[in-house]
Write a protein that holds these residues in place. Structure first.
Motif: not given
Length: 252
Positions: A185-189, A84-88, A225-230, A32-40
């Motif tokens: 396992l890090l589940v991210i986004g 890619p954003n900082a999280a990627h 974590f509820r903070e941004s992935a990046s 989403t921080e790359s400008g791509i909308p999520d789904f849910r």
């Protein structure tokens, strides 16, 4: 930053340092921080506004290719234009420094590879190519921008992504095997609402959730974590930056 967050980051660093096998599972939220909308996400998620089977299902494609592509091509083009954003980039650095074995992703945008990740399992396919439903001939995805018909036989072209109603691709079953023996396992986004991917965390000994919205796994996770992935991943990289991980390959 709040003290609770800083304490959680220290716990995350500790978990990664003491886990022998660490993998990431990423969903639309990391892009989403790359400008791509999520789904849910409520009100803004794509599948909160549209019925996915009606606009992104294999039967929808076969029934009305013009409507299917009129809806999907624009956001696919947005995916392919995104950077890619900082999280990627943080996940790519974690892999390069040896702390992360690889990334299992639900995303079709290719941003993990663009950021430098080498081991990526795309469990919902990708937007690099498409193929003919009739003869199987493969094309670059840009072919769909010009025509939906196969140049070889006239059959209908489809993207090499998993549409609603499709079987899972080979990468999904490889990912299941890769998760064997996973300790963290890090589940991210990811909302962890879409099966069978939503069951993958059960294959890991420990799970950490980094997601803006609640997930079904929150109560069983070591950390949430509820903070941004990046933000979270940048702080994790910073905490591990001077320490080569168990998969560190040096300059080779």
């Amino acid at each position: 930053m709040p003290l609770q967050y800083l304490e959680q980051i220290q716990q995350l660093i500790h978990l990664v340092r003491h886990a022998g096998k660490v993998l990431a599972l990423t969903g639309a939220g990391i892009s989403t921080e790359s400008g791509i909308p999520d789904f849910r996400t409520k009100n803004t998620g794509l599948w909160e506004q549209f019925n996915p089977e009606e606009v992104a299902g294999i039967q929808a494609l076969k029934k009305d290719p013009q409507s299917f592509y009129r809806f999907n091509l624009q956001w696919w083009k947005d995916c392919l234009r995104a950077k890619p954003n900082a999280a990627h980039e943080a996940l790519a650095r974690l892999e390069k420094s040896g702390w992360l074995l690889g990334v299992i992703t639900q995303n079709i945008d290719g941003l993990h590879q663009a950021a430098g990740s080498q081991r990526v399992w795309e469990v919902h396919g990708n937007l690099r190519s498409c193929h003919c439903l009739a003869c199987g001939k493969e094309y670059a995805i840009k072919q769909l921008y010009q025509d939906f018909s196969c140049e070889q036989c006239g059959g209908l072209l489809r993207p090499n992504v998993v549409l609603f109603g499709d079987p899972m691709p080979r990468d999904y079953y490889i990912a299941e095997k890769v998760l064997s023996g996973c300790q963290l396992l890090l589940v991210i986004g990811s909302s962890l609402q879409v099966q069978p991917v939503a069951s993958l965390p059960s294959l890991s000994r420990q799970v950490v959730i980094i997601n803006r919205e609640p997930t079904p796994w929150d109560h069983d996770a070591e950390l949430v974590f509820r903070e941004s992935a990046s933000q979270v991943l940048a702080d994790l990289v910073k905490g591990l930056q001077d320490l080569p991980g168990p998969y560190f390959q040096g300059n080779s």
